[in-house]
Design a protein around this motif. Structure first.
Motif, short mmCIF file in Angstrom:
data_model
loop_
_atom_site.label_atom_id
_atom_site.label_comp_id
_atom_site.label_asym_id
_atom_site.label_seq_id
_atom_site.Cartn_x
_atom_site.Cartn_y
_atom_site.Cartn_z
N LEU A 1 -18.67 14.62 -6.61
CA LEU A 1 -17.56 14.64 -5.67
C LEU A 1 -16.41 15.45 -6.24
CD1 LEU A 1 -17.48 10.88 -4.57
CD2 LEU A 1 -18.55 12.79 -3.39
N THR A 2 -15.66 16.08 -5.36
CA THR A 2 -14.45 16.76 -5.81
C THR A 2 -13.40 15.71 -6.15
OG1 THR A 2 -13.51 16.88 -3.59
CG2 THR A 2 -14.97 18.68 -4.27
N ALA A 3 -12.35 16.12 -6.83
CA ALA A 3 -11.29 15.19 -7.22
C ALA A 3 -10.67 14.54 -5.98
CB ALA A 3 -10.23 15.92 -8.04
N LYS A 4 -10.45 15.34 -4.94
CA LYS A 4 -9.86 14.79 -3.69
C LYS A 4 -10.81 13.81 -3.04
CE LYS A 4 -6.89 14.62 -0.25
NZ LYS A 4 -7.62 13.75 0.66
N GLU A 5 -12.11 14.14 -2.97
CA GLU A 5 -13.08 13.22 -2.39
C GLU A 5 -13.17 11.93 -3.20
OE1 GLU A 5 -16.27 16.38 -0.42
OE2 GLU A 5 -16.45 15.78 -2.53
N GLN A 6 -13.13 12.06 -4.53
CA GLN A 6 -13.19 10.87 -5.37
C GLN A 6 -11.97 9.99 -5.15
OE1 GLN A 6 -15.88 10.00 -7.88
NE2 GLN A 6 -14.83 8.24 -7.00
N GLN A 7 -10.80 10.61 -5.02
CA GLN A 7 -9.58 9.85 -4.76
C GLN A 7 -9.67 9.12 -3.42
OE1 GLN A 7 -6.06 12.27 -4.85
NE2 GLN A 7 -4.67 10.56 -4.50
N ASP A 8 -10.22 9.78 -2.41
CA ASP A 8 -10.37 9.14 -1.10
C ASP A 8 -11.34 7.96 -1.18
OD1 ASP A 8 -8.65 10.99 -0.05
OD2 ASP A 8 -10.23 12.29 0.76
N VAL A 9 -12.45 8.14 -1.92
CA VAL A 9 -13.42 7.06 -2.07
C VAL A 9 -12.78 5.87 -2.78
CG1 VAL A 9 -15.55 6.36 -3.22
CG2 VAL A 9 -15.45 8.53 -1.98
N ASP A 10 -12.06 6.14 -3.87
CA ASP A 10 -11.42 5.07 -4.63
C ASP A 10 -10.44 4.28 -3.76
OD1 ASP A 10 -12.83 6.05 -6.73
OD2 ASP A 10 -11.12 6.85 -7.85
N GLU A 11 -9.64 5.00 -3.00
CA GLU A 11 -8.66 4.32 -2.15
C GLU A 11 -9.34 3.50 -1.06
OE1 GLU A 11 -5.08 2.92 -1.07
OE2 GLU A 11 -5.56 4.14 -2.83
N THR A 12 -10.42 4.04 -0.49
CA THR A 12 -11.16 3.30 0.53
C THR A 12 -11.75 2.01 -0.03
OG1 THR A 12 -11.73 5.35 1.68
CG2 THR A 12 -13.07 3.41 2.16
N VAL A 13 -12.32 2.10 -1.23
CA VAL A 13 -12.91 0.92 -1.86
C VAL A 13 -11.83 -0.12 -2.14
CG1 VAL A 13 -14.06 0.07 -3.94
CG2 VAL A 13 -14.85 2.18 -2.85
N ARG A 14 -10.66 0.31 -2.58
CA ARG A 14 -9.56 -0.64 -2.84
C ARG A 14 -9.13 -1.33 -1.56
NH1 ARG A 14 -7.77 3.72 -6.26
NH2 ARG A 14 -7.98 3.15 -8.47
N LEU A 15 -9.05 -0.57 -0.49
CA LEU A 15 -8.67 -1.18 0.79
C LEU A 15 -9.69 -2.20 1.26
CD1 LEU A 15 -7.30 1.97 2.67
CD2 LEU A 15 -5.97 0.03 1.80
N ILE A 16 -10.99 -1.85 1.11
CA ILE A 16 -12.05 -2.78 1.52
C ILE A 16 -12.00 -4.04 0.68
CG2 ILE A 16 -14.55 -3.12 1.60
CD1 ILE A 16 -14.82 -0.14 2.27
N MET A 17 -11.84 -3.87 -0.66
CA MET A 17 -11.78 -5.03 -1.55
C MET A 17 -10.56 -5.90 -1.22
SD MET A 17 -12.81 -6.96 -3.97
CE MET A 17 -14.18 -6.01 -4.63
N GLY A 18 -9.40 -5.25 -0.98
CA GLY A 18 -8.20 -6.01 -0.64
C GLY A 18 -8.37 -6.79 0.64
N SER A 19 -8.99 -6.15 1.64
CA SER A 19 -9.22 -6.83 2.92
C SER A 19 -10.17 -8.01 2.75
CB SER A 19 -9.79 -5.84 3.93
OG SER A 19 -10.10 -6.48 5.14
N MET A 20 -11.22 -7.83 1.96
CA MET A 20 -12.18 -8.90 1.75
C MET A 20 -11.52 -10.09 1.05
SD MET A 20 -15.79 -8.78 -0.34
CE MET A 20 -14.94 -8.68 -1.92
N LEU A 21 -10.68 -9.81 0.04
CA LEU A 21 -10.00 -10.90 -0.67
C LEU A 21 -9.02 -11.63 0.24
CD1 LEU A 21 -9.34 -9.20 -4.13
CD2 LEU A 21 -11.10 -10.89 -3.58
N ASP A 22 -8.34 -10.87 1.08
CA ASP A 22 -7.41 -11.51 2.03
C ASP A 22 -8.16 -12.44 2.97
OD1 ASP A 22 -5.21 -10.27 0.93
OD2 ASP A 22 -5.23 -8.58 2.36
N ASN A 23 -9.32 -12.00 3.45
CA ASN A 23 -10.11 -12.85 4.35
C ASN A 23 -10.59 -14.11 3.64
OD1 ASN A 23 -9.83 -11.06 6.50
ND2 ASN A 23 -11.72 -9.95 6.01
N LEU A 24 -11.05 -13.96 2.39
CA LEU A 24 -11.50 -15.14 1.63
C LEU A 24 -10.35 -16.10 1.38
CD1 LEU A 24 -13.85 -13.44 -0.99
CD2 LEU A 24 -14.55 -14.90 0.92
N HIS A 25 -9.17 -15.55 1.13
CA HIS A 25 -7.98 -16.40 0.93
C HIS A 25 -7.62 -17.12 2.23
CE1 HIS A 25 -4.07 -17.78 -0.33
NE2 HIS A 25 -3.48 -17.02 0.60
#
Length: 531
Positions: free
Chosen positions: A452-476
């Motif tokens: 992945l390019t640096a920009k693509e990797q940054q987009d993937v990382d941010e997407t994963v963080r958002l998904i993880m944050g959303s999942m934790l909020d739902n579990l909470h």
């Protein structure tokens, strides 16, 4: 009268003076024979021959040993060629035994023993390159046998400085080991001291070890399991490499060869390590093993002050674990089986299968006698936060047949785990897993992995963080976890095969919106019907 007294006393004194060394020689031979038995029972050695030539005031014991060939075959890929040559050849141990009350000085003893090492010419040639001081023996062993059959052994490996024109430099500061043993080696204490080792591997990197000490007390249990306590400390370990290192490690073999443990049996990693620097400061490990009515209770503590990997710092780490009510007979049988496997020519692909088979057979009693495993403390500080774990696991009423039925095992397992993990740690873990997934994605037409390019990797990382944050909020929100102070906290309980989080039964609910986007064959997404 005086003549009669002299005629009586003088022969008696001469008899005692001349007979005592021979008698003590017999007793010394008994002790050395027992020590030879201990050596012969060591699974990674083969005794090629053994001879004892007993004299009146001195004796000679000659033993020829070699490392088990199959064990060396299993380890050969992890050892340098020079070390393979040394370990592959026979080693002759010649014990020069002096027996008599004052063979070791003013303290009365059975005998004083000096061990001479004789090596194959090829091995001696290699050793001479390192230990180039002709006035100093590379290895020295002195064994003092006391009148009661116990004694002490002093083992030394000489220091050396070695350097090649290629840029390789080795500075070995020597090793000292002191062993105090009781009659029959039923109980013994050991102390190992290694001041340090530094190695400069030309332009490939360097390795540093400092202040290694091992103190242990060992006694033999009724069922053949070694009991006692140990305390191991390492001041500093540092390794720096300047190019990629491919590795394929059989950690089980390596750990077992030097510690008689099998803790690496299911951790046999492969992969590539990028250029980096790794350092560990003030590492320590303590253990305690006891036996009670045929069952083993063991506990261990592992810690380090700091671990540096590249620019990131981890630690401190503190792990305190224990195991209770382990069936001693099963543990001894499993240890013997694993040692046997270490000396067999085992196909690497079948290794874990055989390990699991031995757990179900020789080790079955470890699970069917209601064992208890506890994590009393697991705390690790990471750059992104912390991990704290406490808990335990036990089996109740498990039978041997259940070991082949995972559902049955879960039904008879009771586990409780308290988790306290920083939210950023979970996000970092998810990001790392996502990166690993994309790094092993399908290759392009040329057969190369598409990075992945640096920009693509940054987009993937941010997407994963958002998904993880959303999942934790739902579990909470659903009450499964607690979010406080940027940390995730929960209590996981597994009882009768049913898990609960924070006291609430946990059920995985399918995401209907996601499933609706998938055709029945599970492959083709439905087209979006919206304009």
């Amino acid at each position: 009268m005086k003549k009669i007294l002299l005629a009586t006393v003088v022969p008696l004194v001469l008899a005692v003076f001349l007979g005592t060394p021979y008698y003590l020689g017999i007793k010394a031979r008994e002790t050395l024979t027992e020590q030879h038995r201990v050596l012969a029972d060591t699974f990674f050695f083969d005794v090629v021959s053994h001879d004892y030539d007993q004299g009146w005031f001195s004796s000679t014991e000659t033993t020829v040993i070699r490392f088990h060939p199959n064990l060396l075959s299993n380890l050969s890929k992890q050892l340098p060629a020079n070390i393979q040559t040394v370990l592959d050849k026979e080693i002759t141990l010649v014990n020069h035994v002096k027996h008599g009350l004052f063979a070791d000085g003013i303290r009365p003893v059975r005998a004083s023993v000096r061990t001479e090492f004789r090596f194959d010419p090829k091995v001696q040639e290699i050793l001479n390159r390192f230990f180039n001081n002709p006035a100093q023996d590379p290895f020295t062993v002195r064994n003092t046998v006391y009148l009661g059959g116990g004694g002490k052994m002093d083992v030394r490996i000489a220091p050396f400085n070695y350097e090649e024109l290629s840029g390789i430099k080795l500075n070995w500061q020597g090793m000292r080991a002191d062993i105090a043993y009781q009659d029959g080696f039923k109980n013994y204490t050991t102390r190992f001291d290694i001041p340090g080792l530094s190695a400069v591997l030309a332009d490939m990197g360097q390795i540093t070890l400092e202040n290694i000490t091992v103190n242990s007390e060992t006694r033999e249990g009724r069922e053949g399991v070694s009991l006692g306590a140990s305390d191991t400390k390492l001041g500093r370990f540092e390794i720096e490499w300047k190019e990629n290192i491919d590795y394929n490690l059989r950690l089980n073999d390596l750990v077992n060869a030097v510690t008689d443990l099998q803790i690496g049996a299911f951790i046999n990693p492969t992969g590539t390590v990028a250029p980096a620097k790794l350092a560990v400061h003030n590492l320590a490990y303590q253990s305690q093993t006891d036996e009670n009515k045929g069952f083993i209770d063991a506990k261990g503590r592992f810690s380090f002050e700091k671990l540096l990997y590249g620019e990131e710092s981890y630690g401190p780490l503190d792990i305190d674990v224990s195991a209770e009510h382990l069936d001693a007979k099963s543990l001894a049988a499993l240890k013997n089986r694993w040692q046997q496997m270490s000396t067999e020519a085992v196909d690497a692909d079948k290794w874990q299968q055989q390990m699991l088979a031995s757990l179900r057979k020789e080790g079955a009693g470890l699970f069917t006698n209601d064992p208890v495993l506890k994590v009393n403390k697991f705390e690790l500080a990471l750059p992104s936060g912390h991990i704290k774990v406490r808990g335990g696991l036990r089996f109740n009423g498990l039978e041997a047949v259940d070991l082949n039925d995972f559902a049955a095992m879960l039904g008879k397992m009771h586990a409780e785990i308290d988790l306290d993990v920083s939210k950023k740690v979970l996000e970092s873990f998810a990001v790392t897993q996502a990166r690993s997934f994309f790094a092993t994605d399908a290759p392009d037409d040329a057969g190369e992995q598409a990075d992945l390019t640096a920009k693509e990797q940054q987009d993937v990382d941010e997407t994963v963080r958002l998904i993880m944050g959303s999942m934790l909020d739902n579990l909470h929100h659903d009450g499964y976890i607690t979010l406080a102070d940027n940390a995730v906290k929960t209590k996981i309980v597994l009882q009768e095969g049913k898990p609960t989080l924070n006291g609430k039964p946990f059920e995985v609910k399918p995401d209907e919106d996601v499933l609706d986007l998938v055709e029945p064959d599970g492959a083709t997404p439905k087209p979006d019907s919206k304009p």
